[in-house]
Design a protein around this motif. Structure first.
Motif: not given
Length: 155
Positions: A105-111, A120-124, A139-155
């Motif tokens: 799916g999608t993710f969001s995070t504070d940078v 501060r930035g916002e990543g997604e 159960w173990k995490l076997s594969y991680v794939q992230l495709e991030g968009l450019p970080v935006k300045v947080a409001n």
């Protein structure tokens, strides 16, 4: 005597072909696994994150690739853990069976700011987390794939 022996043989064969135990065949709740991971990430708990990684875990983001628990832990987890916070995921696809589970799916995070006086930035972006059951049925995490968009300045 032969008919009795035949029934005993048939009974033995049927017993040896019994169905797998319910706990072995049941699919895992992948959302629960991901919440463990996200909770540990947001708590900056590197010890717990390490316990969730498979020995042969793979990480991919763009052209960046890391392989194995040590490299993924050092170059992704420890290298970026202090730069982001408030990680959230929004699921668009999920699947699980007795030995493999994924969520995408999608993710969001504070940078965090890169330095004093920086904003501060916002990543997604998009993510996939793939879990596999290891030889010890953990159960173990076997594969991680992230495709991030450019970080935006947080409001």
């Amino acid at each position: 005597m032969k008919p009795v022996f035949g029934f005993l043989l048939a009974g033995t064969l049927l017993a040896s072909c019994s169905a797998p135990k319910a706990e072995d065949a049941a699919a895992v709740n992948v959302q629960s696994l991901n919440q463990q991971f996200i909770g540990a990430w947001n708590a900056k708990n590197t010890a717990q994150l390490d316990t969730l990684l498979a020995d042969d875990v793979q990480y991919a983001q763009g052209a960046t690739r890391f392989n194995g628990k040590s490299e993924v832990s050092d170059k992704w987890v420890r290298a970026t853990l202090g730069t982001i916070s408030n990680l959230k995921t929004y699921t668009t696809s999920t699947g699980a069976d007795a030995g493999i589970a994924y969520e995408a799916g999608t993710f969001s995070t504070d940078v965090e700011p890169e330095g004093p006086g920086q904003p501060r930035g916002e990543g997604e972006g998009n993510f996939i987390l793939l879990w596999k059951k290891n030889k010890k049925n953990a159960w173990k995490l076997s594969y991680v794939q992230l495709e991030g968009l450019p970080v935006k300045v947080a409001n």
